[in-house]
Design a protein around this motif. Structure first.
Motif, mmCIF file in Angstrom:
data_model
loop_
_atom_site.group_PDB
_atom_site.id
_atom_site.type_symbol
_atom_site.label_atom_id
_atom_site.label_comp_id
_atom_site.label_asym_id
_atom_site.label_seq_id
_atom_site.Cartn_x
_atom_site.Cartn_y
_atom_site.Cartn_z
ATOM 1 N N ALA A 96 8.117 5.384 -3.283
ATOM 2 C CA ALA A 96 7.616 4.366 -2.405
ATOM 3 C C ALA A 96 6.084 4.717 -2.016
ATOM 4 O O ALA A 96 5.157 3.912 -2.225
ATOM 5 C CB ALA A 96 8.182 3.819 -1.363
ATOM 6 N N CYS A 97 6.088 5.869 -1.411
ATOM 7 C CA CYS A 97 4.462 6.324 -1.010
ATOM 8 C C CYS A 97 3.856 6.462 -2.162
ATOM 9 O O CYS A 97 2.547 6.160 -2.285
ATOM 10 C CB CYS A 97 4.764 7.721 -0.308
ATOM 11 S SG CYS A 97 5.417 7.481 1.217
ATOM 12 N N SER A 98 4.120 7.163 -3.452
ATOM 13 C CA SER A 98 3.457 7.091 -4.617
ATOM 14 C C SER A 98 2.988 5.897 -5.032
ATOM 15 O O SER A 98 1.653 5.612 -5.551
ATOM 16 C CB SER A 98 4.098 7.919 -5.615
ATOM 17 O OG SER A 98 3.618 7.840 -6.766
ATOM 18 N N LYS A 99 4.000 4.808 -4.976
ATOM 19 C CA LYS A 99 3.414 3.449 -5.575
ATOM 20 C C LYS A 99 2.397 2.862 -4.692
ATOM 21 O O LYS A 99 1.456 2.309 -4.961
ATOM 22 C CB LYS A 99 4.700 2.630 -5.585
ATOM 23 C CG LYS A 99 5.687 2.896 -6.635
ATOM 24 C CD LYS A 99 6.842 1.930 -6.647
ATOM 25 C CE LYS A 99 7.919 1.991 -7.813
ATOM 26 N NZ LYS A 99 8.712 1.225 -7.815
ATOM 27 N N ARG A 100 2.535 3.029 -3.400
ATOM 28 C CA ARG A 100 1.308 2.683 -2.386
ATOM 29 C C ARG A 100 0.275 3.063 -2.697
ATOM 30 O O ARG A 100 -0.841 2.393 -2.774
ATOM 31 C CB ARG A 100 1.801 3.065 -0.803
ATOM 32 C CG ARG A 100 0.998 2.586 0.111
ATOM 33 C CD ARG A 100 0.652 1.384 0.552
ATOM 34 N NE ARG A 100 -0.137 1.088 1.589
ATOM 35 C CZ ARG A 100 -0.499 -0.061 2.079
ATOM 36 N NH1 ARG A 100 -0.230 -1.210 1.415
ATOM 37 N NH2 ARG A 100 -1.149 -0.021 3.263
ATOM 38 N N LYS A 101 0.153 4.386 -2.837
ATOM 39 C CA LYS A 101 -1.159 5.267 -3.298
ATOM 40 C C LYS A 101 -1.642 4.614 -4.471
ATOM 41 O O LYS A 101 -3.081 4.286 -4.528
ATOM 42 C CB LYS A 101 -0.686 6.854 -3.317
ATOM 43 C CG LYS A 101 -2.019 7.614 -3.600
ATOM 44 C CD LYS A 101 -1.858 9.032 -3.754
ATOM 45 C CE LYS A 101 -2.896 9.753 -4.046
ATOM 46 N NZ LYS A 101 -3.273 9.806 -5.557
ATOM 47 N N ARG A 102 -0.776 4.554 -5.374
ATOM 48 C CA ARG A 102 -1.297 3.967 -6.656
ATOM 49 C C ARG A 102 -1.919 2.511 -6.500
ATOM 50 O O ARG A 102 -3.184 2.272 -7.121
ATOM 51 C CB ARG A 102 -0.510 3.986 -7.877
ATOM 52 C CG ARG A 102 0.116 5.461 -8.437
ATOM 53 C CD ARG A 102 1.183 5.740 -9.029
ATOM 54 N NE ARG A 102 1.035 4.721 -10.391
ATOM 55 C CZ ARG A 102 2.029 4.049 -11.012
ATOM 56 N NH1 ARG A 102 3.381 4.413 -10.814
ATOM 57 N NH2 ARG A 102 1.945 3.244 -12.086
ATOM 58 N N ALA A 103 -1.204 1.797 -5.715
ATOM 59 C CA ALA A 103 -1.737 0.501 -5.609
ATOM 60 C C ALA A 103 -2.855 0.252 -4.945
ATOM 61 O O ALA A 103 -3.714 -0.514 -5.016
ATOM 62 C CB ALA A 103 -0.710 -0.358 -4.912
ATOM 63 N N LEU A 104 -3.213 1.252 -3.818
ATOM 64 C CA LEU A 104 -4.456 1.148 -3.201
ATOM 65 C C LEU A 104 -5.624 1.671 -3.898
ATOM 66 O O LEU A 104 -6.787 1.329 -4.103
ATOM 67 C CB LEU A 104 -4.436 2.077 -1.793
ATOM 68 C CG LEU A 104 -3.551 1.511 -0.888
ATOM 69 C CD1 LEU A 104 -3.176 2.524 0.262
ATOM 70 C CD2 LEU A 104 -3.944 0.227 -0.289
ATOM 71 N N GLN A 105 -5.359 2.830 -4.655
ATOM 72 C CA GLN A 105 -6.300 3.667 -5.482
ATOM 73 C C GLN A 105 -6.716 2.992 -6.595
ATOM 74 O O GLN A 105 -8.144 2.856 -7.100
ATOM 75 C CB GLN A 105 -5.927 5.028 -5.934
ATOM 76 C CG GLN A 105 -6.954 5.992 -6.211
ATOM 77 C CD GLN A 105 -6.458 7.401 -6.162
ATOM 78 O OE1 GLN A 105 -5.093 7.482 -6.633
ATOM 79 N NE2 GLN A 105 -7.445 8.272 -5.797
ATOM 80 N N THR A 119 -6.489 3.674 -9.736
ATOM 81 C CA THR A 119 -6.797 4.574 -10.992
ATOM 82 C C THR A 119 -5.713 4.401 -11.824
ATOM 83 O O THR A 119 -5.867 4.997 -13.175
ATOM 84 C CB THR A 119 -7.483 5.751 -10.562
ATOM 85 O OG1 THR A 119 -6.522 6.510 -9.781
ATOM 86 C CG2 THR A 119 -8.743 5.738 -9.877
ATOM 87 N N ASN A 120 -4.650 4.370 -11.534
ATOM 88 C CA ASN A 120 -3.286 4.589 -12.117
ATOM 89 C C ASN A 120 -2.259 3.333 -11.720
ATOM 90 O O ASN A 120 -1.427 3.324 -10.899
ATOM 91 C CB ASN A 120 -2.482 5.886 -11.888
ATOM 92 C CG ASN A 120 -1.332 5.997 -12.668
ATOM 93 O OD1 ASN A 120 -1.125 5.514 -13.772
ATOM 94 N ND2 ASN A 120 -0.350 7.043 -12.469
ATOM 95 N N PRO A 121 -2.658 2.134 -12.117
ATOM 96 C CA PRO A 121 -1.918 0.815 -11.764
ATOM 97 C C PRO A 121 -0.365 0.918 -11.572
ATOM 98 O O PRO A 121 0.070 1.726 -12.533
ATOM 99 C CB PRO A 121 -2.571 -0.034 -12.567
ATOM 100 C CG PRO A 121 -3.778 0.136 -13.392
ATOM 101 C CD PRO A 121 -3.575 1.742 -13.226
ATOM 102 N N THR A 122 0.115 0.161 -10.591
ATOM 103 C CA THR A 122 1.514 0.060 -10.659
ATOM 104 C C THR A 122 1.779 -1.347 -10.797
ATOM 105 O O THR A 122 0.876 -2.327 -10.132
ATOM 106 C CB THR A 122 2.136 0.940 -9.374
ATOM 107 O OG1 THR A 122 3.479 0.562 -9.018
ATOM 108 C CG2 THR A 122 1.420 0.200 -8.286
ATOM 109 N N PRO A 123 3.146 -1.747 -10.942
ATOM 110 C CA PRO A 123 3.320 -3.188 -11.190
ATOM 111 C C PRO A 123 3.586 -3.905 -9.643
ATOM 112 O O PRO A 123 3.698 -5.139 -9.610
ATOM 113 C CB PRO A 123 4.586 -3.317 -11.849
ATOM 114 C CG PRO A 123 5.083 -2.118 -11.798
ATOM 115 C CD PRO A 123 4.005 -0.993 -11.705
ATOM 116 N N VAL A 124 3.458 -2.896 -8.856
ATOM 117 C CA VAL A 124 3.597 -3.499 -7.049
ATOM 118 C C VAL A 124 2.322 -3.683 -6.732
ATOM 119 O O VAL A 124 1.702 -2.898 -6.862
ATOM 120 C CB VAL A 124 4.674 -2.820 -6.682
ATOM 121 C CG1 VAL A 124 6.212 -2.719 -7.257
ATOM 122 C CG2 VAL A 124 4.326 -1.382 -6.138
ATOM 123 N N THR A 125 2.354 -4.557 -5.684
ATOM 124 C CA THR A 125 1.064 -4.747 -4.971
ATOM 125 C C THR A 125 1.153 -3.682 -3.759
ATOM 126 O O THR A 125 2.084 -3.109 -3.556
ATOM 127 C CB THR A 125 0.893 -6.242 -4.179
ATOM 128 O OG1 THR A 125 1.922 -6.055 -3.224
ATOM 129 C CG2 THR A 125 0.963 -7.404 -5.338
#
Length: 104
Positions: free
Chosen positions: A33-42, A44-50
């Motif tokens: 979950a933390c990784s997804k949050r970082k990806r969503a904020l950054q 540079t490596n998009p994730t399907p979650v906001t």
């Protein structure tokens, strides 16, 4: 008092090793979950979650970690009925119920 009763039941009927296994599982889910949050904020490596959805996942997984820490006796709420969320109470009740029915 129901939450604390469920915590006590789990503590008494689920081995420490099994509770540690559960903690490792919940910690790994929190890490994701933390990784997804970082990806969503950054972005540079998009994730399907906001970013907001990822933040909600972090909150939920954090509660799961706290639940297991309580079951391990490593964390104690001063007033469990007020300090825990309805989600935490429901998950702890399910864990205790599964053990009572022999499915844990």
């Amino acid at each position: 008092m129901a939450y604390q009763n469920d915590v006590n039941f789990v503590r008494e009927h689920v081995s420490e090793l099994d509770r540690i296994d559960q903690l490792m599982e919940e910690c790994s889910e929190l890490l994701v979950a933390c990784s997804k949050r970082k990806r969503a904020l950054q972005m540079t490596n998009p994730t399907p979650v906001t970013a907001e959805e990822a933040l909600q996942e972090i909150k939920e997984e954090s509660q799961d970690v706290l639940n297991v820490l309580c079951a391990l006796g490593m964390f104690v709420f001063e007033n469990p009925e007020e300090g825990t969320t309805e989600r935490m109470k429901a998950k702890m009740a399910r864990w205790a119920d599964r053990k009572k029915r022999g499915k844990a």
